[in-house]
Motif scaffolding. Structure first.
Motif, mmCIF file in Angstrom:
data_model
loop_
_atom_site.group_PDB
_atom_site.id
_atom_site.type_symbol
_atom_site.label_atom_id
_atom_site.label_comp_id
_atom_site.label_asym_id
_atom_site.label_seq_id
_atom_site.Cartn_x
_atom_site.Cartn_y
_atom_site.Cartn_z
ATOM 1 N N SER A 131 -9.630 39.471 10.203
ATOM 2 C CA SER A 131 -10.284 38.836 11.351
ATOM 3 C C SER A 131 -11.493 39.679 11.745
ATOM 4 O O SER A 131 -11.388 40.899 11.866
ATOM 5 C CB SER A 131 -9.333 38.721 12.545
ATOM 6 O OG SER A 131 -8.244 37.895 12.207
ATOM 7 N N ILE A 132 -12.630 39.013 11.944
ATOM 8 C CA ILE A 132 -13.875 39.683 12.321
ATOM 9 C C ILE A 132 -14.329 39.108 13.652
ATOM 10 O O ILE A 132 -14.329 37.897 13.847
ATOM 11 C CB ILE A 132 -14.965 39.467 11.250
ATOM 12 C CG1 ILE A 132 -14.481 40.018 9.904
ATOM 13 C CG2 ILE A 132 -16.279 40.124 11.677
ATOM 14 C CD1 ILE A 132 -15.381 39.677 8.750
ATOM 15 N N SER A 133 -14.711 40.002 14.557
ATOM 16 C CA SER A 133 -15.181 39.552 15.868
ATOM 17 C C SER A 133 -16.219 40.534 16.396
ATOM 18 O O SER A 133 -16.262 41.686 15.973
ATOM 19 C CB SER A 133 -14.013 39.473 16.856
ATOM 20 O OG SER A 133 -13.481 40.757 17.096
ATOM 21 N N GLU B 226 -11.868 40.159 27.935
ATOM 22 C CA GLU B 226 -10.678 39.605 27.318
ATOM 23 C C GLU B 226 -10.928 38.173 26.841
ATOM 24 O O GLU B 226 -10.465 37.775 25.777
ATOM 25 C CB GLU B 226 -9.517 39.619 28.310
ATOM 26 C CG GLU B 226 -8.199 39.247 27.671
ATOM 27 C CD GLU B 226 -7.025 39.454 28.597
ATOM 28 O OE1 GLU B 226 -6.083 38.657 28.512
ATOM 29 O OE2 GLU B 226 -7.056 40.401 29.397
ATOM 30 N N GLY B 227 -11.706 37.396 27.588
ATOM 31 C CA GLY B 227 -12.031 36.031 27.182
ATOM 32 C C GLY B 227 -12.804 35.998 25.882
ATOM 33 O O GLY B 227 -12.585 35.146 25.028
ATOM 34 N N MET B 228 -13.703 36.942 25.722
ATOM 35 C CA MET B 228 -14.490 37.029 24.483
ATOM 36 C C MET B 228 -13.579 37.364 23.313
ATOM 37 O O MET B 228 -13.702 36.801 22.235
ATOM 38 C CB MET B 228 -15.574 38.083 24.634
ATOM 39 C CG MET B 228 -16.496 38.196 23.461
ATOM 40 S SD MET B 228 -17.747 39.454 23.830
ATOM 41 C CE MET B 228 -18.653 39.410 22.310
ATOM 42 N N LEU B 229 -12.627 38.276 23.524
ATOM 43 C CA LEU B 229 -11.698 38.670 22.469
ATOM 44 C C LEU B 229 -10.885 37.478 21.986
ATOM 45 O O LEU B 229 -10.592 37.347 20.805
ATOM 46 C CB LEU B 229 -10.770 39.774 22.988
ATOM 47 C CG LEU B 229 -9.744 40.330 22.013
ATOM 48 C CD1 LEU B 229 -10.435 40.976 20.823
ATOM 49 C CD2 LEU B 229 -8.848 41.333 22.701
ATOM 50 N N GLU B 230 -10.544 36.566 22.881
ATOM 51 C CA GLU B 230 -9.722 35.409 22.541
ATOM 52 C C GLU B 230 -10.519 34.255 21.950
ATOM 53 O O GLU B 230 -9.943 33.356 21.356
ATOM 54 C CB GLU B 230 -8.978 34.919 23.780
ATOM 55 C CG GLU B 230 -7.968 35.923 24.298
ATOM 56 C CD GLU B 230 -7.325 35.498 25.599
ATOM 57 O OE1 GLU B 230 -7.679 34.415 26.122
ATOM 58 O OE2 GLU B 230 -6.489 36.245 26.099
#
Length: 67
Positions: free
Chosen positions: A37-39, A45-49
């Motif tokens: 997984s790449i992010s 936290e919203g961005m992480l999800e």
């Protein structure tokens, strides 16, 4: 990201900030299949999800093969 259709003259592709940092996380599931997984480095936290992409084992290729 723009919501104007690509056929429109007003459409412009998404251009990330030059200083954007990304993280990759490789995990192995219980059935021994690896996923990557790449992010972007999350700033909330919203961005992480919500901002990530995942590939399963067999989809990975060496970077030198793509150059």
């Amino acid at each position: 990201m723009s919501s104007v259709p690509p056929e429109s003259d007003d459409w412009e592709p998404f251009r990330p900030a030059h200083d954007e940092a990304f993280v990759a996380n490789i995990t192995e599931r219980a059935d021994d299949v690896e996923t990557c997984s790449i992010s972007p480095l999350p700033r909330s936290e919203g961005m992480l999800e919500s901002e990530w992409i995942t590939a399963t084992e067999g989809s990975f290729v060496p970077l030198d093969d793509m150059r």
